[in-house]
Design a protein around this motif. Structure first.
Motif, short mmCIF file in Angstrom:
data_model
loop_
_atom_site.label_atom_id
_atom_site.label_comp_id
_atom_site.label_asym_id
_atom_site.label_seq_id
_atom_site.Cartn_x
_atom_site.Cartn_y
_atom_site.Cartn_z
N VAL A 269 -54.53 -0.69 -43.70
CA VAL A 269 -55.42 -1.85 -43.57
C VAL A 269 -56.48 -1.53 -42.53
CG1 VAL A 269 -55.56 -4.32 -43.00
CG2 VAL A 269 -53.55 -3.41 -44.19
N LEU A 270 -57.72 -1.88 -42.84
CA LEU A 270 -58.82 -1.59 -41.94
C LEU A 270 -58.59 -2.24 -40.57
CD1 LEU A 270 -61.64 -0.26 -41.77
CD2 LEU A 270 -62.62 -2.49 -42.36
N GLY A 271 -58.73 -1.44 -39.52
CA GLY A 271 -58.55 -1.93 -38.16
C GLY A 271 -57.19 -1.64 -37.57
N THR A 272 -56.22 -1.27 -38.42
CA THR A 272 -54.89 -0.93 -37.90
C THR A 272 -54.91 0.47 -37.31
OG1 THR A 272 -54.19 -0.07 -40.05
CG2 THR A 272 -53.79 -2.42 -39.59
N PHE A 273 -53.86 0.80 -36.56
CA PHE A 273 -53.80 2.10 -35.91
C PHE A 273 -53.75 3.23 -36.95
CE2 PHE A 273 -51.43 5.70 -34.20
CZ PHE A 273 -52.21 6.01 -33.10
N ALA A 274 -52.97 3.04 -38.02
CA ALA A 274 -52.88 4.07 -39.05
C ALA A 274 -54.24 4.32 -39.69
CB ALA A 274 -51.85 3.66 -40.11
N ALA A 277 -56.43 6.28 -37.32
CA ALA A 277 -56.05 7.69 -37.28
C ALA A 277 -56.68 8.46 -38.44
CB ALA A 277 -54.53 7.82 -37.32
N LEU A 278 -56.72 7.84 -39.61
CA LEU A 278 -57.34 8.50 -40.76
C LEU A 278 -58.85 8.66 -40.57
CD1 LEU A 278 -55.42 6.79 -43.71
CD2 LEU A 278 -55.13 9.11 -42.85
N TRP A 279 -59.48 7.67 -39.93
CA TRP A 279 -60.91 7.80 -39.64
C TRP A 279 -61.16 8.93 -38.65
CZ3 TRP A 279 -64.73 6.37 -42.42
CH2 TRP A 279 -64.65 5.24 -43.23
N SER A 280 -60.20 9.19 -37.78
CA SER A 280 -60.35 10.33 -36.86
C SER A 280 -60.32 11.65 -37.64
CB SER A 280 -59.24 10.31 -35.81
OG SER A 280 -59.34 9.15 -35.00
N LEU A 281 -59.50 11.71 -38.69
CA LEU A 281 -59.53 12.89 -39.55
C LEU A 281 -60.88 13.03 -40.24
CD1 LEU A 281 -56.02 12.73 -41.30
CD2 LEU A 281 -56.68 14.01 -39.27
N ALA A 282 -61.44 11.89 -40.67
CA ALA A 282 -62.76 11.92 -41.30
C ALA A 282 -63.82 12.42 -40.32
CB ALA A 282 -63.12 10.53 -41.81
N LEU A 283 -63.67 12.07 -39.05
CA LEU A 283 -64.62 12.53 -38.03
C LEU A 283 -64.55 14.05 -37.88
CD1 LEU A 283 -66.69 11.96 -35.82
CD2 LEU A 283 -64.79 11.53 -34.25
N VAL A 284 -63.35 14.60 -37.95
CA VAL A 284 -63.21 16.06 -37.89
C VAL A 284 -63.94 16.71 -39.06
CG1 VAL A 284 -61.57 17.98 -37.93
CG2 VAL A 284 -61.03 15.91 -36.64
N LEU A 285 -63.80 16.12 -40.24
CA LEU A 285 -64.49 16.64 -41.42
C LEU A 285 -66.01 16.57 -41.24
CD1 LEU A 285 -62.35 15.15 -44.33
CD2 LEU A 285 -62.67 17.57 -43.80
N LEU A 286 -66.48 15.47 -40.68
CA LEU A 286 -67.92 15.32 -40.45
C LEU A 286 -68.43 16.38 -39.47
CD1 LEU A 286 -70.59 13.75 -40.70
CD2 LEU A 286 -69.80 12.29 -38.82
N ILE A 287 -67.68 16.62 -38.40
CA ILE A 287 -68.08 17.63 -37.42
C ILE A 287 -68.13 19.01 -38.07
CG2 ILE A 287 -67.38 18.79 -35.29
CD1 ILE A 287 -66.24 16.11 -34.35
N MET A 288 -67.14 19.31 -38.91
CA MET A 288 -67.13 20.60 -39.58
C MET A 288 -68.30 20.74 -40.55
SD MET A 288 -64.88 22.34 -38.19
CE MET A 288 -65.30 23.71 -39.25
N SER A 289 -68.65 19.65 -41.24
CA SER A 289 -69.81 19.70 -42.14
C SER A 289 -71.09 19.97 -41.37
CB SER A 289 -69.92 18.37 -42.91
OG SER A 289 -68.79 18.14 -43.71
N LEU A 290 -71.26 19.30 -40.24
CA LEU A 290 -72.44 19.55 -39.40
C LEU A 290 -72.44 20.97 -38.88
CD1 LEU A 290 -72.54 16.19 -37.39
CD2 LEU A 290 -73.96 16.84 -39.34
N LEU A 291 -71.26 21.49 -38.56
CA LEU A 291 -71.17 22.87 -38.06
C LEU A 291 -71.57 23.86 -39.15
CD1 LEU A 291 -70.38 24.89 -35.86
CD2 LEU A 291 -68.02 24.75 -36.68
N PHE A 292 -71.10 23.65 -40.38
CA PHE A 292 -71.47 24.53 -41.48
C PHE A 292 -72.98 24.50 -41.71
CE2 PHE A 292 -66.96 24.10 -43.10
CZ PHE A 292 -66.65 25.42 -42.88
#
Length: 313
Positions: A269-274, A277-292
């Motif tokens: 559910v949007l706003g919950t801790f779980a 945590a998934l949005w933090s994974l998405a942030l890692v993907l975004l950083i890697m895309s910018l790095l590439f």
């Protein structure tokens, strides 16, 4: 006289068309810029929520190996170690790129240096066909062919990094091949003529001239292929096993960042801790895309500078 002055001061039809075209171009560029900035802001703000609102340490997120956002460990801290997914994502990306690069360069050299026009067009059609196949088809073929084959040869379930690597190898091969072909075709023809006129063989010309001049473009192609492999979700999800644990070998079940996102985002559910945590994974993907993308720009700029220096010499 007044009428002549008015006609001279009035903007011509071509000038008005130029102004309209310029306005449309700037408007579209502004819209694209706003969309990109909005996406980056949205993902970044959501991805950082877990660290600022839920007070999770960045070191725990990047270095711990247990991923279970719904439970707490013995110290009362949430189990959000993303290291297994990060390791798996880099593993399948690097291995698929290593596997695809020799094939891509070989096909590109054949298309540009050996094949006639009919053969090159035929291979180009095959490459375009591979690009147009949906990801789910690659995943289904991997699930039906690759996974049983690995299970038969190595035992176990057949799911894992090896299966994901083989599927991604086929998926990124046309991308790397197409960009490598463009890079080799961009090598000036007089480079080949001069090399051959000095007594070099066909292979010596390819190895010592064409490949060296086209190296920046080939590296760019490889980086683009790795970027696609790193961000691929559906096909990898179908053959990787989707177990958020540290992989022990190439045939043990694992999970990438994208597969974990696709399997988990619908169950939170949007706003919950779980969900945070998934949005933090998405942030890692975004950083890697910018790095590439940054690596592509750096390699491209260095290649352009080298070519300018060679042309001046």
């Amino acid at each position: 006289m007044n009428n002549i002055k008015k006609e001279l001061n009035m903007a011509s039809k071509e000038t008005r068309q130029d102004s309209i075209g310029r306005f449309i171009s700037y408007f579209c560029i502004t819209i694209i810029g706003v969309l990109v900035i909005s996406i980056i802001y949205f993902i970044t703000s959501r991805g950082l929520t877990m660290f600022f609102a839920n007070h999770v340490k960045l070191s725990d997120f990047l270095l711990k190996t247990t991923w279970n956002p719904g439970t707490l460990d013995s110290h009362g801290k949430p189990e959000v170690g993303a290291l297994p997914m990060i390791v798996t994502s880099f593993s399948v990306t690097i291995l698929s790129a290593i596997l695809a690069t020799p094939f891509a360069i070989a096909v590109a050299l054949f298309m540009t240096e050996y094949a006639d026009k009919r053969g090159a067009k035929l291979l180009q059609s095959v490459i375009e066909l591979l690009v147009g196949i949906p990801s789910v088809i690659y995943g289904y073929i991997g699930l039906s062919v690759v996974v049983p084959m690995i299970r038969h040869i190595y035992g176990g379930t057949g799911f894992g990094i090896l299966a994901g690597t083989i599927v991604l190898f086929v998926m990124i091969l046309p991308t790397i091949t197409s960009l490598t072909v463009d890079s080799l075709r961009a090598v000036p023809q007089h480079y080949r003529q001069v090399s051959l006129s000095l007594g070099a063989t066909k292979w010596q010309t390819i190895y010592k001239v064409i490949l060296r001049v086209g190296t920046p473009g080939i590296l760019t192609a490889i980086i683009f292929g790795m970027a696609r492999a790193f961000g691929e979700a559906l096909a990898v999800q179908m053959v990787i096993g989707n177990a958020a644990i540290m992989p022990k070998n190439l045939v043990s079940v694992a999970s990438t960042l994208t597969s974990q996102l696709t399997t988990g985002i619908g169950n939170t559910v949007l706003g919950t801790f779980a969900n945070n945590a998934l949005w933090s994974l998405a942030l890692v993907l975004l950083i890697m895309s910018l790095l590439f993308n940054t690596l592509v720009r750096i390699v491209g700029n260095k290649g352009a500078v080298k070519n300018e220096r060679k042309n001046k010499q």
